[in-house]
Scaffold this motif. Structure first.
Motif, PDB file in Angstrom:
ATOM      1  N   ASP A 106       0.836  -1.208   0.000  1.00 26.36           N
ATOM      2  CA  ASP A 106       0.000   0.000   0.000  1.00 26.36           C
ATOM      3  C   ASP A 106       0.870   1.256   0.000  1.00 26.36           C
ATOM      4  O   ASP A 106       0.580   2.222  -0.703  1.00 26.36           O
ATOM      5  CB  ASP A 106      -0.929   0.000   1.215  1.00 26.36           C
ATOM      6  CG  ASP A 106      -1.896  -1.170   1.201  1.00 26.36           C
ATOM      7  OD1 ASP A 106      -2.450  -1.452   0.127  1.00 26.36           O
ATOM      8  OD2 ASP A 106      -2.075  -1.797   2.263  1.00 26.36           O
ATOM      9  N   LEU A 107       1.932   1.217   0.793  1.00 27.26           N
ATOM     10  CA  LEU A 107       2.832   2.374   0.848  1.00 27.26           C
ATOM     11  C   LEU A 107       3.543   2.567  -0.487  1.00 27.26           C
ATOM     12  O   LEU A 107       3.782   3.700  -0.920  1.00 27.26           O
ATOM     13  CB  LEU A 107       3.857   2.187   1.967  1.00 27.26           C
ATOM     14  CG  LEU A 107       3.296   2.014   3.385  1.00 27.26           C
ATOM     15  CD1 LEU A 107       4.435   1.898   4.390  1.00 27.26           C
ATOM     16  CD2 LEU A 107       2.377   3.170   3.759  1.00 27.26           C
ATOM     17  N   LYS A 108       3.885   1.446  -1.119  1.00 24.53           N
ATOM     18  CA  LYS A 108       4.542   1.532  -2.421  1.00 24.53           C
ATOM     19  C   LYS A 108       3.618   2.168  -3.443  1.00 24.53           C
ATOM     20  O   LYS A 108       4.050   2.978  -4.271  1.00 24.53           O
ATOM     21  CB  LYS A 108       4.968   0.137  -2.874  1.00 24.53           C
ATOM     22  CG  LYS A 108       5.796   0.135  -4.151  1.00 24.53           C
ATOM     23  CD  LYS A 108       6.283  -1.261  -4.491  1.00 24.53           C
ATOM     24  CE  LYS A 108       7.143  -1.235  -5.750  1.00 24.53           C
ATOM     25  NZ  LYS A 108       7.646  -2.597  -6.099  1.00 24.53           N
ATOM     26  N   ARG A 109       2.322   1.801  -3.407  1.00 28.39           N
ATOM     27  CA  ARG A 109       1.360   2.395  -4.339  1.00 28.39           C
ATOM     28  C   ARG A 109       1.198   3.890  -4.094  1.00 28.39           C
ATOM     29  O   ARG A 109       0.835   4.649  -4.989  1.00 28.39           O
ATOM     30  CB  ARG A 109       0.004   1.689  -4.233  1.00 28.39           C
ATOM     31  CG  ARG A 109      -0.061   0.371  -4.998  1.00 28.39           C
ATOM     32  CD  ARG A 109      -1.493  -0.125  -5.102  1.00 28.39           C
ATOM     33  NE  ARG A 109      -2.002  -0.563  -3.803  1.00 28.39           N
ATOM     34  CZ  ARG A 109      -1.881  -1.808  -3.343  1.00 28.39           C
ATOM     35  NH1 ARG A 109      -1.235  -2.725  -4.067  1.00 28.39           N
ATOM     36  NH2 ARG A 109      -2.385  -2.144  -2.176  1.00 28.39           N
ATOM     37  N   MET A 110       1.449   4.322  -2.840  1.00 27.42           N
ATOM     38  CA  MET A 110       1.398   5.752  -2.531  1.00 27.42           C
ATOM     39  C   MET A 110       2.655   6.483  -2.984  1.00 27.42           C
ATOM     40  O   MET A 110       2.777   7.696  -2.813  1.00 27.42           O
ATOM     41  CB  MET A 110       1.229   5.958  -1.020  1.00 27.42           C
ATOM     42  CG  MET A 110      -0.074   5.448  -0.468  1.00 27.42           C
ATOM     43  SD  MET A 110      -0.140   5.710   1.345  1.00 27.42           S
ATOM     44  CE  MET A 110      -1.553   4.702   1.779  1.00 27.42           C
ATOM     45  N   ARG A 111       3.614   5.717  -3.552  1.00 24.77           N
ATOM     46  CA  ARG A 111       4.873   6.275  -4.052  1.00 24.77           C
ATOM     47  C   ARG A 111       5.671   6.952  -2.937  1.00 24.77           C
ATOM     48  O   ARG A 111       6.233   8.044  -3.120  1.00 24.77           O
ATOM     49  CB  ARG A 111       4.614   7.240  -5.200  1.00 24.77           C
ATOM     50  CG  ARG A 111       3.960   6.561  -6.402  1.00 24.77           C
ATOM     51  CD  ARG A 111       3.844   7.477  -7.590  1.00 24.77           C
ATOM     52  NE  ARG A 111       3.268   6.795  -8.728  1.00 24.77           N
ATOM     53  CZ  ARG A 111       3.110   7.350  -9.939  1.00 24.77           C
ATOM     54  NH1 ARG A 111       3.480   8.604 -10.137  1.00 24.77           N
ATOM     55  NH2 ARG A 111       2.578   6.653 -10.929  1.00 24.77           N
ATOM     56  N   LEU A 112       5.731   6.281  -1.802  1.00 25.58           N
ATOM     57  CA  LEU A 112       6.525   6.782  -0.692  1.00 25.58           C
ATOM     58  C   LEU A 112       7.941   6.189  -0.761  1.00 25.58           C
ATOM     59  O   LEU A 112       8.168   5.178  -1.423  1.00 25.58           O
ATOM     60  CB  LEU A 112       5.859   6.420   0.639  1.00 25.58           C
ATOM     61  CG  LEU A 112       4.447   6.982   0.828  1.00 25.58           C
ATOM     62  CD1 LEU A 112       3.839   6.490   2.136  1.00 25.58           C
ATOM     63  CD2 LEU A 112       4.460   8.502   0.790  1.00 25.58           C
ATOM     64  N   SER A 113       8.858   6.811  -0.063  1.00 24.89           N
ATOM     65  CA  SER A 113      10.265   6.398  -0.101  1.00 24.89           C
ATOM     66  C   SER A 113      10.496   5.228   0.845  1.00 24.89           C
ATOM     67  O   SER A 113      10.987   5.394   1.970  1.00 24.89           O
ATOM     68  CB  SER A 113      11.167   7.585   0.276  1.00 24.89           C
ATOM     69  OG  SER A 113      12.517   7.212   0.262  1.00 24.89           O
TER      70      SER A 113
END
Length: 426
Positions: free
Chosen positions: A380-387
């Protein structure tokens, strides 16, 4: 002197004022022209800044004159400096601004000046430019004026009625540094002028709030808009400090910035790395400070303003007087406070999430909004394009918990190498 010659000299002289940052772009030739399709460099004196609502706007950034009666040791335009001199008349600045505006090159004006004759005379000329634009030509664009601290308060008050933003450069981080390198400038006068502007800005804001409340309380909204007399520098005031011209450390600089924000309601404190100048005084350093130091100060300043960090969490006069140049201040703090981590992405407060390296206000908002509906996982965090690379040692998700993570020294080394690689790329 021809107008374009003046523009070349006075636009170049204005580049040392960091209160209006350029885009950092380069000019590219397109069939022999530097104004090809997509060019972001409109010409001499054009820079990019940000309006109070966040819009990027183009400004004509010039000095009224680079003549100056002061002899500040760090200034290229000081009285004893051997540089070409030029001076615009007020009407020439007005004509240039309107001409550039009509050609859609700019959306406003950033005007500063060396001190000619005396502070009052210089301030009169600056105010006359803004007055003429507003009253004679009905100019509605953005205006940023540099004010002269020793000028008559009545002139400063007039400037605020015509300009969107005012600024007074504090120049040096300490009173001692100012006395050493710019003895003709008055530390007390600078602070008094900042206080004077703050009072007028606050009064103007209160007046506008009363007008808006009155309108909302009446059934008939007046068609006539509020007069400009209620608008005193609606974009507030800013200032600039020179970094590296004296021996002030980062702790001193950031503590001073914190006082400026708290005491004078500054919208921005700008940091300008000292650049060696011709015929420099023996009191100045021979080498400029690393530009990365300026960058780290801006990052720390951002943490103070938007992440609720305290100055003493980032620097300490005794133990940590300088910011780490290899890694950003937020990551440096996290590595010094590993006991506060990892934090659970699905349970942590907004304040705790803002302290996670790699997370900014936008990312935190997306996390808080999303976790209302489901427990968040790494995907989910990856889909939010977070570091994720920077975040993973400091967070817990529904499907991830840090295992045998490297200690702080190893993590610091890894991130420092990545930062170095990025600097080489860009």
């Amino acid at each position: 002197m021809e107008l374009m010659q003046k523009l070349a000299i006075l636009a170049d002289a204005a580049k040392y004022d960091a209160s209006c940052a350029s885009s950092g772009s380069i000019q590219r030739d397109a069939k022999g022209s530097d104004k090809g399709i997509g060019s972001t460099s409109s010409g001499m004196g054009i820079c990019h800044s940000y309006a109070p609502d966040g819009r990027c706007i183009s400004l004509l950034k010039i000095l009224l004159t680079n003549l100056c009666v002061y002899d500040c040791l760090y200034c290229i335009n000081r009285h004893s400096s051997n540089v070409p001199r030029a001076r615009f008349t007020a009407s020439e600045v007005v004509d240039l601004t309107l001409g550039f505006y009509k050609r859609n090159y700019i959306e406003g004006l950033f005007l500063s000046s060396g001190v000619i004759r005396d502070p009052d005379y210089t301030m009169e000329q600056l105010v006359e430019v803004a007055r003429s634009l507003r009253e004679d030509h009905n100019f509605a664009g953005y205006i940023h004026l540099k004010t002269i601290p020793d000028a008559d308060p009545r002139l400063q008050a007039l400037a605020g009625l015509y300009a969107d933003r005012l600024s007074i450069n504090v120049e040096m981080p300490t009173q001692q540094g100012l006395a050493q390198l710019a003895p003709e400038k008055n530390h007390v006068a600078i602070r008094q002028s900042m206080h004077f502007l703050k009072e007028h800005i606050d009064e103007s804001k209160e007046s506008r709030q009363k007008v808006n409340k009155t309108r909302s309380d009446t059934s008939v909204i007046p068609k006539r808009r509020a007069t400009n007399r209620l608008q005193f520098a609606p974009a507030g005031q800013s200032t600039q400090m020179i970094v590296g011209a004296d021996d002030s450390n980062d702790a001193t600089i950031l503590h001073n910035s914190h006082r400026l924000y708290r005491s004078y309601g500054m919208r921005r404190v700008y940091y300008s790395a000292f650049s060696p100048i011709p015929d420099a005084s023996a009191n100045l350093p021979l080498q400029p400070p690393p530009l990365l130091r300026e960058h780290r100060l801006y990052q720390a300043d951002w943490l103070l303003r938007f992440y609720r960090f305290n100055v003493n969490e980032l620097v300490s006069p005794d133990q940590q007087p300088m910011l780490d140049l290899d890694i950003d201040p937020k990551l440096a703090w996290a590595l010094r406070n590993r006991a506060d981590f990892p934090v659970d992405i699905n349970r942590a407060t907004r304040e705790q999430l803002l302290r996670v390296p790699g997370l900014g206000p936008g990312g935190v908002k997306r996390i808080l909004d999303s976790r209302r509906f489901r427990r968040l996982r790494l995907a989910d965090l990856k889909r939010m394009r977070l570091s994720l690379a920077k975040m993973k040692p400091f967070i817990i998700t529904a499907d991830y918990r840090p295992g045998n993570e490297p200690d702080s020294l190893i993590l610091r080394s890894q991130f420092a190498e990545k930062n170095h690689a990025q600097l080489l790329l860009f």
